[in-house]
Structures are given as structure tokens and as C-alpha cells.
Design a protein around this motif. Structure first.
Motif, PDB file in Angstrom:
ATOM      1  N   ALA A   1     117.789 -20.178  13.284  1.00 42.50           N
ATOM      2  CA  ALA A   1     116.608 -19.505  12.750  1.00 42.50           C
ATOM      3  C   ALA A   1     115.779 -18.852  13.850  1.00 42.50           C
ATOM      4  CB  ALA A   1     115.763 -20.505  11.979  1.00 42.50           C
ATOM      5  N   SER A   2     114.809 -18.053  13.392  1.00 45.46           N
ATOM      6  CA  SER A   2     113.921 -17.321  14.299  1.00 45.46           C
ATOM      7  C   SER A   2     112.949 -18.254  15.008  1.00 45.46           C
ATOM      8  CB  SER A   2     113.136 -16.278  13.516  1.00 45.46           C
ATOM      9  OG  SER A   2     112.262 -16.917  12.593  1.00 45.46           O
ATOM     10  N   GLY A   3     112.840 -19.459  14.533  1.00 43.70           N
ATOM     11  CA  GLY A   3     111.926 -20.454  15.094  1.00 43.70           C
ATOM     12  C   GLY A   3     111.832 -21.599  14.109  1.00 43.70           C
TER      13      GLY A   3
ATOM     14  N   SER B   1     109.195 -18.762   9.836  1.00 42.43           N
ATOM     15  CA  SER B   1     110.558 -18.673  10.371  1.00 42.43           C
ATOM     16  C   SER B   1     111.525 -18.310   9.253  1.00 42.43           C
ATOM     17  CB  SER B   1     110.970 -19.972  11.060  1.00 42.43           C
ATOM     18  OG  SER B   1     111.060 -21.023  10.130  1.00 42.43           O
TER      19      SER B   1
ATOM     20  N   TRP C   1     110.112 -10.052   7.876  1.00 43.46           N
ATOM     21  CA  TRP C   1     110.452 -11.214   8.689  1.00 43.46           C
ATOM     22  C   TRP C   1     110.155 -10.875  10.143  1.00 43.46           C
ATOM     23  CZ3 TRP C   1     115.867 -13.063   6.544  1.00 43.46           C
ATOM     24  CH2 TRP C   1     115.689 -13.568   5.248  1.00 43.46           C
TER      25      TRP C   1
ATOM     26  N   HIS D   1     108.302 -13.158  12.380  1.00 43.43           N
ATOM     27  CA  HIS D   1     108.135 -14.327  13.260  1.00 43.43           C
ATOM     28  C   HIS D   1     109.297 -14.408  14.245  1.00 43.43           C
ATOM     29  CE1 HIS D   1     108.735 -18.587  14.340  1.00 43.43           C
ATOM     30  NE2 HIS D   1     107.435 -18.642  14.337  1.00 43.43           N
ATOM     31  N   TRP D   2     108.986 -14.603  15.512  1.00 44.90           N
ATOM     32  CA  TRP D   2     110.040 -14.766  16.518  1.00 44.90           C
ATOM     33  C   TRP D   2     109.550 -15.716  17.585  1.00 44.90           C
ATOM     34  CZ3 TRP D   2     114.921 -13.688  15.958  1.00 44.90           C
ATOM     35  CH2 TRP D   2     115.769 -13.817  17.061  1.00 44.90           C
ATOM     36  N   ASP D   3     110.270 -16.821  17.784  1.00 49.50           N
ATOM     37  CA  ASP D   3     109.913 -17.816  18.788  1.00 49.50           C
ATOM     38  C   ASP D   3     110.867 -17.676  19.970  1.00 49.50           C
ATOM     39  OD1 ASP D   3     109.474 -20.063  20.354  1.00 49.50           O
ATOM     40  OD2 ASP D   3     109.298 -21.424  18.644  1.00 49.50           O
TER      41      ASP D   3
ATOM     42  N   ALA E   1     113.195 -20.601  20.557  1.00 42.37           N
ATOM     43  CA  ALA E   1     114.368 -20.673  19.681  1.00 42.37           C
ATOM     44  C   ALA E   1     115.458 -19.748  20.219  1.00 42.37           C
ATOM     45  CB  ALA E   1     113.998 -20.296  18.247  1.00 42.37           C
TER      46      ALA E   1
ATOM     47  N   TRP F   1     115.527 -22.614   4.676  1.00 42.98           N
ATOM     48  CA  TRP F   1     116.005 -21.285   5.082  1.00 42.98           C
ATOM     49  C   TRP F   1     117.022 -20.725   4.084  1.00 42.98           C
ATOM     50  CZ3 TRP F   1     116.499 -23.938  10.348  1.00 42.98           C
ATOM     51  CH2 TRP F   1     115.282 -23.842  11.041  1.00 42.98           C
TER      52      TRP F   1
END
Length: 166
Positions: A11-13, A18, A43, A45-47, A50, A96
Motif C-alpha cells: 500500500a501507499s502507507g 492509504s 488517491w 496519500h503517499w508515505d 512505505a 484495502w
């Protein structure tokens, strides 16, 4: 021994905002496959932490990712007949997966269950050490969906064999 089908999602985070970026399966015959997912415009969100774990960049997702609906259709095609897949991170993966199917405008043709439901107490005791031994033996690259799904499947198989040999 029939192997369970394992599903893993990168996942993105973690947490709020996420979304899934890669979904992988390990099938009962031991083969595995995965799809990168093209993020929807909303979408965002980006960590970066991660990304350090899975090594998948947003640019790569935009280059190689498949549309959400295509990935949902693929999962249904793969899992419809079996009707069930298992995850070691059910709370995250189910969230998710639900997000993926919601945005695809589809319902899953299978259910996702916690891998823990399949494991005996004896297997649980052996799990961590067995998984780490398999990573070292096989040089498995962690935090990619199909590799992680296959690792879970192999760990299940080996812990089952160890318990059965006792």
C-alpha cells in the motif's frame, strides 16, 4: 497437502488515506503472480517510509499500474472458484481490498480470511523462526506482494510439516 491461497497487498502507507498499490497471490499449486495498481486521481496519500519498504515509486505505478477495475476483475477471475483467500494482515488487507472493489464498482467473488484461522498453536510457535529461515534459504525479497504471499504459503507448509513430524 493442499496449500491455501494467500493474498498480500502493498500500500501507499498505513492508516487514513492509504490505498492498495500492488496485490499478489500465491496459488494452491505454488505459483504466484501480482499486479501493480494505477492510483485513482483522488488517491494522493503517499508515505515515503512505505516506499522504502516495498521499493515501488508513484512514477512506476503510473507507468506500469493496471486500472482498479481490471485488478478487481482479475482477482475475481482468479479466486471465484476457490471462494477464499487468506492474509496474514487481515485488518489492513481487507480494508484495502474493500477500497479496491468499491472504486471498481464491483463485489468480490471470494472472501478474505485471516491466515491465523488455519494455524495450530504449534504452528504459531514455529512461525517467526521458520519464516526467517525460509527468507535466508531462498533469498526471498520481502515487501513485494507475490513474494510475501508465497513466503506465507511456504511458511505455512513448512510449519505444518514440522508439526506433523512430531
Amino acid at each position: 497437502m493442499t496449500l491455501p491461497t494467500l493474498l498480500d497487498i502493498e500500500a501507499s502507507g498505513f492508516g487514513r488515506g492509504s490505498y492498495p498499490i500492488e496485490v499478489g497471490l500465491a496459488r494452491p499449486d505454488g505459483s504466484s503472480c501480482a499486479f501493480l495498481i494505477l492510483p485513482l486521481p483522488e488517491w494522493t496519500h503517499w508515505d515515503p517510509k512505505a516506499e522504502l519498504l516495498h521499493g515501488i515509486s508513484r512514477a512506476r505505478l503510473h507507468r506500469e499500474g493496471h486500472p482498479v477495475r481490471q485488478v478487481a476483475r482479475w482477482l475475481n477471475d482468479e479466486l471465484d472458484e476457490l471462494g477464499i483467500a487468506y492474509s496474514d494482515s487481515w485488518g489492513y488487507d481487507n480494508t484495502w481490498l474493500s477500497l479496491l472493489f468499491h472504486h471498481a464498482g464491483m463485489l468480490p467473488a471470494f472472501r478474505l480470511e485471516a491466515l491465523r484461522k488455519l494455524l495450530s498453536e504449534e504452528q504459531l510457535v514455529l512461525w517467526h523462526a521458520t519464516r526467517e529461515a525460509l527468507v535466508a534459504e531462498m533469498g526471498i525479497r520481502r515487501h513485494r506482494a507475490s513474494e510475501d504471499a508465497r513466503l506465507l504459503q511456504l511458511t505455512y507448509q513448512r510449519t505444518r510439516e514440522l508439526v506433523d513430524d512430531v
